[in-house]
Design an enzyme around this catalytic site. Sequence first.
Site, PDB file in Angstrom:
ATOM      1  N   LYS A 128     -18.174 -61.223  14.451  1.00 41.58           N
ATOM      2  CA  LYS A 128     -17.271 -61.496  13.325  1.00 41.58           C
ATOM      3  C   LYS A 128     -16.212 -62.477  13.777  1.00 41.58           C
ATOM      4  O   LYS A 128     -15.859 -62.532  14.961  1.00 41.58           O
ATOM      5  CB  LYS A 128     -16.579 -60.199  12.860  1.00 41.58           C
ATOM      6  CG  LYS A 128     -16.135 -60.251  11.419  1.00 41.58           C
ATOM      7  CD  LYS A 128     -17.292 -59.989  10.496  1.00 41.58           C
ATOM      8  CE  LYS A 128     -16.920 -60.090   9.038  1.00 41.58           C
ATOM      9  NZ  LYS A 128     -18.009 -59.677   8.152  1.00 41.58           N
ATOM     10  N   ASP A 179     -17.021 -64.927   4.479  1.00 38.78           N
ATOM     11  CA  ASP A 179     -16.495 -63.579   4.251  1.00 38.78           C
ATOM     12  C   ASP A 179     -15.305 -63.756   3.304  1.00 38.78           C
ATOM     13  O   ASP A 179     -15.193 -64.793   2.647  1.00 38.78           O
ATOM     14  CB  ASP A 179     -16.087 -62.935   5.586  1.00 38.78           C
ATOM     15  CG  ASP A 179     -15.955 -61.424   5.485  1.00 38.78           C
ATOM     16  OD1 ASP A 179     -16.926 -60.723   5.786  1.00 38.78           O
ATOM     17  OD2 ASP A 179     -14.876 -60.926   5.097  1.00 38.78           O
TER      18      ASP A 179
HETATM   19  P1  NAD Z   1     -13.870 -62.109  -2.070  1.00 41.62           P
HETATM   20  O1  NAD Z   1     -12.813 -62.838  -1.358  1.00 41.62           O
HETATM   21  O2  NAD Z   1     -14.855 -62.863  -2.885  1.00 41.62           O
HETATM   22  O3  NAD Z   1     -13.210 -61.028  -3.042  1.00 41.62           O
HETATM   23  C1  NAD Z   1     -12.287 -60.111  -2.628  1.00 41.62           C
HETATM   24  C2  NAD Z   1     -11.785 -59.416  -3.874  1.00 41.62           C
HETATM   25  O4  NAD Z   1     -10.874 -58.386  -3.500  1.00 41.62           O
HETATM   26  C3  NAD Z   1     -11.054 -60.334  -4.843  1.00 41.62           C
HETATM   27  O5  NAD Z   1     -11.477 -60.080  -6.146  1.00 41.62           O
HETATM   28  C4  NAD Z   1      -9.606 -59.911  -4.671  1.00 41.62           C
HETATM   29  O6  NAD Z   1      -8.870 -60.102  -5.856  1.00 41.62           O
HETATM   30  C5  NAD Z   1      -9.778 -58.438  -4.376  1.00 41.62           C
HETATM   31  N1  NAD Z   1      -8.614 -57.806  -3.764  1.00 41.62           N
HETATM   32  C6  NAD Z   1      -7.909 -58.203  -2.681  1.00 41.62           C
HETATM   33  N2  NAD Z   1      -6.900 -57.356  -2.439  1.00 41.62           N
HETATM   34  C7  NAD Z   1      -6.968 -56.396  -3.396  1.00 41.62           C
HETATM   35  C8  NAD Z   1      -6.213 -55.248  -3.698  1.00 41.62           C
HETATM   36  N3  NAD Z   1      -5.174 -54.889  -2.957  1.00 41.62           N
HETATM   37  N4  NAD Z   1      -6.583 -54.502  -4.765  1.00 41.62           N
HETATM   38  C9  NAD Z   1      -7.646 -54.850  -5.527  1.00 41.62           C
HETATM   39  N5  NAD Z   1      -8.398 -55.925  -5.286  1.00 41.62           N
HETATM   40  C10 NAD Z   1      -8.063 -56.684  -4.240  1.00 41.62           C
HETATM   41  O7  NAD Z   1     -14.599 -61.182  -1.015  1.00 41.62           O
HETATM   42  P2  NAD Z   1     -16.043 -60.541  -1.071  1.00 41.62           P
HETATM   43  O8  NAD Z   1     -16.979 -61.488  -0.454  1.00 41.62           O
HETATM   44  O9  NAD Z   1     -16.323 -60.014  -2.425  1.00 41.62           O
HETATM   45  O10 NAD Z   1     -15.864 -59.337  -0.031  1.00 41.62           O
HETATM   46  C11 NAD Z   1     -15.293 -58.087  -0.402  1.00 41.62           C
HETATM   47  C12 NAD Z   1     -15.568 -57.059   0.677  1.00 41.62           C
HETATM   48  O11 NAD Z   1     -16.972 -56.978   0.883  1.00 41.62           O
HETATM   49  C13 NAD Z   1     -14.976 -57.346   2.053  1.00 41.62           C
HETATM   50  O12 NAD Z   1     -14.687 -56.125   2.679  1.00 41.62           O
HETATM   51  C14 NAD Z   1     -16.114 -58.042   2.783  1.00 41.62           C
HETATM   52  O13 NAD Z   1     -15.999 -57.939   4.179  1.00 41.62           O
HETATM   53  C15 NAD Z   1     -17.274 -57.240   2.260  1.00 41.62           C
HETATM   54  N6  NAD Z   1     -18.578 -57.909   2.341  1.00 41.62           N
HETATM   55  C16 NAD Z   1     -18.815 -59.094   1.734  1.00 41.62           C
HETATM   56  C17 NAD Z   1     -20.069 -59.665   1.820  1.00 41.62           C
HETATM   57  C18 NAD Z   1     -20.420 -60.928   1.105  1.00 41.62           C
HETATM   58  O14 NAD Z   1     -21.585 -61.344   1.201  1.00 41.62           O
HETATM   59  N7  NAD Z   1     -19.534 -61.543   0.350  1.00 41.62           N
HETATM   60  C19 NAD Z   1     -21.067 -59.030   2.559  1.00 41.62           C
HETATM   61  C20 NAD Z   1     -20.798 -57.809   3.153  1.00 41.62           C
HETATM   62  C21 NAD Z   1     -19.543 -57.259   3.043  1.00 41.62           C
END
Ligand code: NAD
Length: 428
Positions: A106, A146
Amino acid sequence: MSETINAFQMAQRQFDGVAKQLNLDPQVSEILRMPLREFKFQIPVRMDDGSIRSFTGYRVQHNDARGPHKGGIRFHPSETLDTVRALAMWMTWKCSVADIPLGGGKGGVPVDSATLSISEKERLCRGWVQQMWKNIGPRNDVPAPDVGTTPQMMGWMMDEYSKLVGHYTPGVITGKPLGGGGSLGRTEATGYGAIYTVREAMKHLKMDPTKCVAAMQGFGNVTQYASIGFKEILGGKVACVSCWDNQDKTSYTYSHKDGVDPKFLQSITDQYGTINKDKARAAGYVIEDGDAWITKEADVLMPGALEGQVNAETIKKMSSRVKIVAEGANGPTTPEADDFFKKNNIFNIPDFLANAGGVTCSYFESVQNDMNYYWTKAEVLERLDTKMTQAFHSVLEMSESEKVYMRDAAYMVAIARVVKAMELRGWI
Ligand code: NAD
């Protein structure tokens, strides 16, 4: 996440518990509870006003017994070395539980992407690669997007790496844009992948998805497609989504009496996930504080934003109707909340199983890069469904045969496979 919850300590605590259950040799545990390698470096970036700002960059390589390290690069203001360590460790388990031939890694930069111009972002991405290129590569360590990083940023990073090594190397990074070495289906992969596991959990629990309601936190990549999938693939209703508002610097929950329409919400969401409140209100949405999502009457909860959101405090507000918690985000549930789920017989689909769709599709992307032949979206999603369904059932089987909680079962499956690879390679 709150200061009292250290993500790495939480990841180690989860690992230690399972190592004990597996009777793992303490010397082997010692290797697995720490990353194999860690990089911390400075990235000096020329800003648009001519000044130079130095950013901190991280890359943690947890374990590569099963194949090259794999894991995203997160740009987020509260990024720390410990968050990156935890996420790298979870990547090892995630690749293993999904049974793809990759290890865990990571990266991150503590920065709010929204404060940078496009050209500053590009220089920061290229700068990250200039510091790390000797220690990443298709057979070594393959980063991906991410939180706070995008396919375009991956395109810049791939380009910088290709320039430095002197030849086009699309397989160095995944999550690239379409037409720039990316795979069809990658955008949908994590959200849809989570929904495939929810579908299998519902079959197991004999729940009718068309009569089920989900409440979700986040409205970024994961939750946008999970909410679309919950509605379109399963035929269920999504009561609400909750997300961060970049203008107000706080989070809000958006609900609708008929269930949210994720595609409409997508159309009024900016690139950082902020939903336009005026347009939402005009369409009949109720806007409440950010924590309200967890209080909704729902059968399925999906925390899909950040770590530590389902904790000793927030579970007190949870509806007794909840049967499944599907962890879209990494590390959203604290050990205290886990204990509550165990006691209350709430079925958990742990993060590194539920959100393995992203990395599985990333793996498909690098396979396609290697072949220089690209599949259709339908082919990608079909392969993804097969992998996610197999992963879910291998964990469920372990959970039933060993009579353990799903998170512990997922760790047992994942750790056993990593230990086996270490044995086969003669490391232990
Ligand atoms: P992203 O940046 O697209 O979205 C993050 C979301 O979280 C946004 O909608 C933001 O508004 C919201 N957010 C942030 N702080 C917040 C809060 N305090 N309360 C409510 N909402 C809040 O990120 P993503 O790619 O959707 O990733 C989200 C999670 O999933 C992370 O933990 C990431 O590590 C995990 N993840 C993502 C992927 C991927 O392929 N995108 C894969 C595996 C895991």
